[in-house]
Design an enzyme around this catalytic site. Structure first.
Site, PDB file in Angstrom:
ATOM      1  N   SER A  87     -26.347  10.566   0.580  1.00 50.22           N
ATOM      2  CA  SER A  87     -26.733  11.838  -0.036  1.00 50.22           C
ATOM      3  C   SER A  87     -28.253  11.815  -0.202  1.00 50.22           C
ATOM      4  O   SER A  87     -28.779  11.825  -1.306  1.00 50.22           O
ATOM      5  CB  SER A  87     -26.021  12.041  -1.373  1.00 50.22           C
ATOM      6  OG  SER A  87     -26.464  11.142  -2.352  1.00 50.22           O
ATOM      7  N   HIS A 119     -19.727   9.995  -1.524  1.00 46.31           N
ATOM      8  CA  HIS A 119     -19.383   8.572  -1.383  1.00 46.31           C
ATOM      9  C   HIS A 119     -17.883   8.305  -1.414  1.00 46.31           C
ATOM     10  O   HIS A 119     -17.458   7.149  -1.416  1.00 46.31           O
ATOM     11  CB  HIS A 119     -20.047   7.746  -2.490  1.00 46.31           C
ATOM     12  CG  HIS A 119     -21.540   7.791  -2.448  1.00 46.31           C
ATOM     13  ND1 HIS A 119     -22.331   7.408  -3.499  1.00 46.31           N
ATOM     14  CD2 HIS A 119     -22.403   8.176  -1.466  1.00 46.31           C
ATOM     15  CE1 HIS A 119     -23.608   7.552  -3.177  1.00 46.31           C
ATOM     16  NE2 HIS A 119     -23.670   8.027  -1.954  1.00 46.31           N
ATOM     17  N   GLU A 127     -21.363   9.750  -9.097  1.00 43.43           N
ATOM     18  CA  GLU A 127     -21.293   8.415  -9.696  1.00 43.43           C
ATOM     19  C   GLU A 127     -21.020   8.489 -11.196  1.00 43.43           C
ATOM     20  O   GLU A 127     -21.750   9.159 -11.925  1.00 43.43           O
ATOM     21  CB  GLU A 127     -22.627   7.674  -9.481  1.00 43.43           C
ATOM     22  CG  GLU A 127     -22.952   7.518  -8.010  1.00 43.43           C
ATOM     23  CD  GLU A 127     -24.366   7.009  -7.737  1.00 43.43           C
ATOM     24  OE1 GLU A 127     -25.001   6.440  -8.645  1.00 43.43           O
ATOM     25  OE2 GLU A 127     -24.824   7.202  -6.596  1.00 43.43           O
ATOM     26  N   GLU A 136     -19.677   2.743  -2.841  1.00 46.35           N
ATOM     27  CA  GLU A 136     -20.413   1.839  -3.724  1.00 46.35           C
ATOM     28  C   GLU A 136     -19.493   0.923  -4.508  1.00 46.35           C
ATOM     29  O   GLU A 136     -19.885   0.336  -5.518  1.00 46.35           O
ATOM     30  CB  GLU A 136     -21.320   2.654  -4.664  1.00 46.35           C
ATOM     31  CG  GLU A 136     -22.385   3.419  -3.875  1.00 46.35           C
ATOM     32  CD  GLU A 136     -23.466   4.032  -4.735  1.00 46.35           C
ATOM     33  OE1 GLU A 136     -23.352   3.996  -5.980  1.00 46.35           O
ATOM     34  OE2 GLU A 136     -24.437   4.558  -4.151  1.00 46.35           O
ATOM     35  N   ASP A 146     -24.480  10.263 -12.102  1.00 48.62           N
ATOM     36  CA  ASP A 146     -25.316  10.814 -11.024  1.00 48.62           C
ATOM     37  C   ASP A 146     -24.546  11.982 -10.433  1.00 48.62           C
ATOM     38  O   ASP A 146     -23.542  11.790  -9.729  1.00 48.62           O
ATOM     39  CB  ASP A 146     -25.616   9.766  -9.944  1.00 48.62           C
ATOM     40  CG  ASP A 146     -26.527  10.344  -8.848  1.00 48.62           C
ATOM     41  OD1 ASP A 146     -26.949  11.521  -8.983  1.00 48.62           O
ATOM     42  OD2 ASP A 146     -26.809   9.632  -7.866  1.00 48.62           O
ATOM     43  N   GLU A 176     -28.409  11.977 -13.836  1.00 46.85           N
ATOM     44  CA  GLU A 176     -29.285  11.941 -12.658  1.00 46.85           C
ATOM     45  C   GLU A 176     -28.991  13.141 -11.768  1.00 46.85           C
ATOM     46  O   GLU A 176     -27.829  13.509 -11.593  1.00 46.85           O
ATOM     47  CB  GLU A 176     -28.992  10.617 -11.924  1.00 46.85           C
ATOM     48  CG  GLU A 176     -29.767  10.398 -10.651  1.00 46.85           C
ATOM     49  CD  GLU A 176     -29.304   9.111  -9.942  1.00 46.85           C
ATOM     50  OE1 GLU A 176     -28.754   8.191 -10.607  1.00 46.85           O
ATOM     51  OE2 GLU A 176     -29.477   9.033  -8.717  1.00 46.85           O
ATOM     52  N   ASP A 214     -33.849  11.975  -8.743  1.00 48.35           N
ATOM     53  CA  ASP A 214     -33.647  11.085  -7.586  1.00 48.35           C
ATOM     54  C   ASP A 214     -34.031  11.886  -6.333  1.00 48.35           C
ATOM     55  O   ASP A 214     -35.146  11.758  -5.825  1.00 48.35           O
ATOM     56  CB  ASP A 214     -32.192  10.604  -7.534  1.00 48.35           C
ATOM     57  CG  ASP A 214     -31.907   9.783  -6.277  1.00 48.35           C
ATOM     58  OD1 ASP A 214     -32.862   9.363  -5.597  1.00 48.35           O
ATOM     59  OD2 ASP A 214     -30.725   9.561  -5.941  1.00 48.35           O
ATOM     60  N   LYS A 266     -36.456   4.027  -5.336  1.00 47.50           N
ATOM     61  CA  LYS A 266     -35.814   3.495  -4.119  1.00 47.50           C
ATOM     62  C   LYS A 266     -36.913   3.291  -3.090  1.00 47.50           C
ATOM     63  O   LYS A 266     -37.538   4.269  -2.653  1.00 47.50           O
ATOM     64  CB  LYS A 266     -34.811   4.504  -3.557  1.00 47.50           C
ATOM     65  CG  LYS A 266     -33.574   4.745  -4.388  1.00 47.50           C
ATOM     66  CD  LYS A 266     -32.766   5.917  -3.822  1.00 47.50           C
ATOM     67  CE  LYS A 266     -31.429   6.079  -4.515  1.00 47.50           C
ATOM     68  NZ  LYS A 266     -30.788   7.387  -4.206  1.00 47.50           N
ATOM     69  N   HIS A 315     -30.227   0.721  -5.545  1.00 48.26           N
ATOM     70  CA  HIS A 315     -29.733   0.445  -4.182  1.00 48.26           C
ATOM     71  C   HIS A 315     -29.515   1.772  -3.459  1.00 48.26           C
ATOM     72  O   HIS A 315     -29.784   2.841  -4.018  1.00 48.26           O
ATOM     73  CB  HIS A 315     -28.397  -0.321  -4.288  1.00 48.26           C
ATOM     74  CG  HIS A 315     -27.306   0.550  -4.869  1.00 48.26           C
ATOM     75  ND1 HIS A 315     -25.979   0.336  -4.658  1.00 48.26           N
ATOM     76  CD2 HIS A 315     -27.372   1.667  -5.654  1.00 48.26           C
ATOM     77  CE1 HIS A 315     -25.276   1.265  -5.266  1.00 48.26           C
ATOM     78  NE2 HIS A 315     -26.094   2.081  -5.884  1.00 48.26           N
ATOM     79  N   LYS A 367     -29.343   0.185 -10.857  1.00 47.23           N
ATOM     80  CA  LYS A 367     -27.991   0.554 -10.431  1.00 47.23           C
ATOM     81  C   LYS A 367     -27.749  -0.012  -9.047  1.00 47.23           C
ATOM     82  O   LYS A 367     -28.572   0.126  -8.143  1.00 47.23           O
ATOM     83  CB  LYS A 367     -27.736   2.058 -10.506  1.00 47.23           C
ATOM     84  CG  LYS A 367     -28.573   2.950  -9.624  1.00 47.23           C
ATOM     85  CD  LYS A 367     -27.985   4.373  -9.646  1.00 47.23           C
ATOM     86  CE  LYS A 367     -28.474   5.224  -8.505  1.00 47.23           C
ATOM     87  NZ  LYS A 367     -27.747   6.467  -8.344  1.00 47.23           N
TER      88      LYS A 367
HETATM   89  P1  PGA Z   1     -27.343   7.592  -1.523  1.00 45.29           P
HETATM   90  O1  PGA Z   1     -26.825   7.835  -2.993  1.00 45.29           O
HETATM   91  O2  PGA Z   1     -27.778   6.188  -1.405  1.00 45.29           O
HETATM   92  O3  PGA Z   1     -26.132   7.924  -0.703  1.00 45.29           O
HETATM   93  O4  PGA Z   1     -28.467   8.572  -1.290  1.00 45.29           O
HETATM   94  C1  PGA Z   1     -27.335   7.167  -4.100  1.00 45.29           C
HETATM   95  C2  PGA Z   1     -27.864   8.127  -5.113  1.00 45.29           C
HETATM   96  O5  PGA Z   1     -27.797   9.358  -4.930  1.00 45.29           O
HETATM   97  O6  PGA Z   1     -28.375   7.674  -6.126  1.00 45.29           O
HETATM   98 ZN    ZN Z   2     -28.821   9.793  -6.974  1.00 45.32          ZN
END
Ligand code: PGA
Ligand code: ZN
Length: 430
Positions: free
Chosen positions: A40, A158, A167, A209, A244, A285, A329, A354, A382, A405
């Site tokens: 995503s 996911h 999440e 995840e 999230d 998030e 994010d 990230k 991650h 996370k």
């Molecule tokens: P992604 O999702 O690694 O699939 O982008 C993680 C997140 O949105 O935090």
């Molecule tokens: Zn996110």
């Protein structure tokens, strides 16, 4: 530090898709780095270069591998690399594009990570300490362990279920990392039993995840099951939630299309206030889409007066929301321009970090530094597609991030990060 060789190869990530591994050699040894990949992804992230041909469903990374071996390697082999900053600057100059579209952010981040490990070895210090030194050039930051956020129920992009929220993270409230990991693992295992007994065996299938992916629809159902599991273990007072929502995923034509109905930004903000009043949520998030700044600002502006007045809010009733972290994010994508814009618009008070969203360690540290200057909470993260690489654990400790996370407290690629943190915690205690 002299780089003796730099090799790259296409390997598998945790979803079975191609990703990059590099091997960088100095007189201190060989330093490996593996690149993660999102499902995503935010549209403002740096470009992840994929081959786009029929091979491997277009997801091959042979062009990026070639860029490392044929464009980056000749420039750095046998050269004296004096710092992370100079190495990263060299890669940035070789790319020369705003979105890293020439070399690919995946190619760049692989080299940047491996070089960071090599530079730490050159100094004979652990990676977290080297990162801390890099970061301390900008601000004093003591070494401390982040609080883990365990993604125990997966939805959104996911998982193959109807949960809109991507999440559901359990955030244990104990004082040490080891205790927090134990609490997370206990809740996860008990949740498995609860879901199996109440819904059936298919409810314990897992998402990308490592969290369970039961056929639920509503966030309340997911949190109720987690609370039930926590209660069974006597841990309900020891956990909080961070969600999230990854709301860009269900934003269409200015509206949020969810299982609960179709919302405007205002409607969705009201829904969040209702959720916060009922559940121990300490962070949300990506509550809104990546460019829907008005809705982000609305949520924060309702929280700000509460914080400033320092008294119990009239709305929502009951729970203290002044500490709620509204976390960017897809909004902020570890990019200084996006972080500054989000600050200007008062859109959030926390962000995800990230490294593959931006492409180099130096830029990621600059983004972290900027966010710290704003007194934002930082969650080092991650990606949903991972490798066994545990770089982010050292990164989180090195910058003194409040949170990390790395998915569920299960599956090898997720556990690798948590296990590395256990080791760091015991090293720091010595
Ligand atoms: P992604 O999702 O690694 O699939 O982008 C993680 C997140 O949105 O935090
Ligand atoms: Zn996110």
């Amino acid at each position: 530090m002299k780089i003796l060789s730099l090799k790259a190869r296409e390997i598998l990530d945790s979803r079975g898709n191609p990703t990059i591994e590099v091997e960088l050699e100095t007189h201190k040894g060989k330093f490996i780095a593996g690149v993660p990949s999102g499902a995503s992804t935010g549209k403002h992230e740096a470009l992840e270069l994929r081959d786009g041909e029929s091979r491997r469903n277009g997801l091959g990374v042979l062009k990026a591998v070639k860029n490392i071996e044929e464009i980056i390697a000749p420039e750095i082999i046998n050269q004296d690399v004096i710092s992370q900053n100079s190495l990263d600057q060299l890669i940035l100059d070789l790319d020369g594009t705003e979105k890293k579209s020439k070399l690919g952010a995946n190619a760049m981040v692989a080299v940047s990570m491996a070089a960071c490990r090599a530079l730490a070895a050159e100094k004979d210090v652990p990676l977290y300490q080297y990162i801390n030194e890099l970061f301390n050039q900008k601000r004093e930051q003591p070494l401390a362990l982040p609080r883990p956020c365990f993604n125990v129920i997966n939805g959104g992009a996911h998982a193959g279920n109807d949960l809109d929220v991507q999440e559901f993270m359990v955030v244990p409230q104990a004082d040490t990392f080891a205790e927090n990991l134990e609490i997370g693992a206990e809740v996860y295992q008990e949740l498995k039993s609860v879901l199996k007994n109440k819904i059936g065996p298919s409810a314990i299938n897992v998402g990308d995840e490592g969290g369970f992916a039961p056929a639920l629809k509503y966030p309340e159902e997911a949190m109720d099951f987690i609370l039930e599991a926590s209660k069974n273990k006597g841990l309900q007072e020891k956990i909080k939630f961070i969600l999230d929502v990854a709301a860009s995923q269900f934003f269409e034509n200015g509206k949020y299309k969810t299982q609960m109905g179709i919302f405007t930004g205002v409607g969705l903000a009201n829904y969040y206030f209702d959720l916060i009043s009922k559940y121990p949520i300490i962070g949300i998030e990506d509550p809104f889409a990546e460019d829907d700044f008005d809705s982000w600002s609305l949520l924060i502006s309702r929280l700000l007066p509460i914080r400033q007045a320092g008294k119990t809010p009239a709305y929502p009733a009951g729970r203290q929301v002044s500490k709620l972290a509204v976390v960017g994010d897809d909004l902020t994508v570890t990019n200084q321009q996006r972080i500054k814009l989000s600050k200007e618009k008062e859109a959030c008070n926390g962000m995800i970090l990230k490294i593959n969203q931006i492409g180099t360690i130096t830029e990621a540290l600059e983004s972290a530094s900027l966010a710290k200057g704003y007194e934002w909470k930082i969650i080092v993260s991650h990606r949903s597609g991972e490798t066994g690489d545990d770089f982010i654990s050292d990164l989180a400790v090195g910058i003194g991030a409040e949170f990390i996370k790395s998915g569920a407290p299960a599956r090898g690629e997720r556990a690798a990060k948590y296990n590395r943190l256990l080791k760091i915690e015991s090293e720091l205690k010595q």
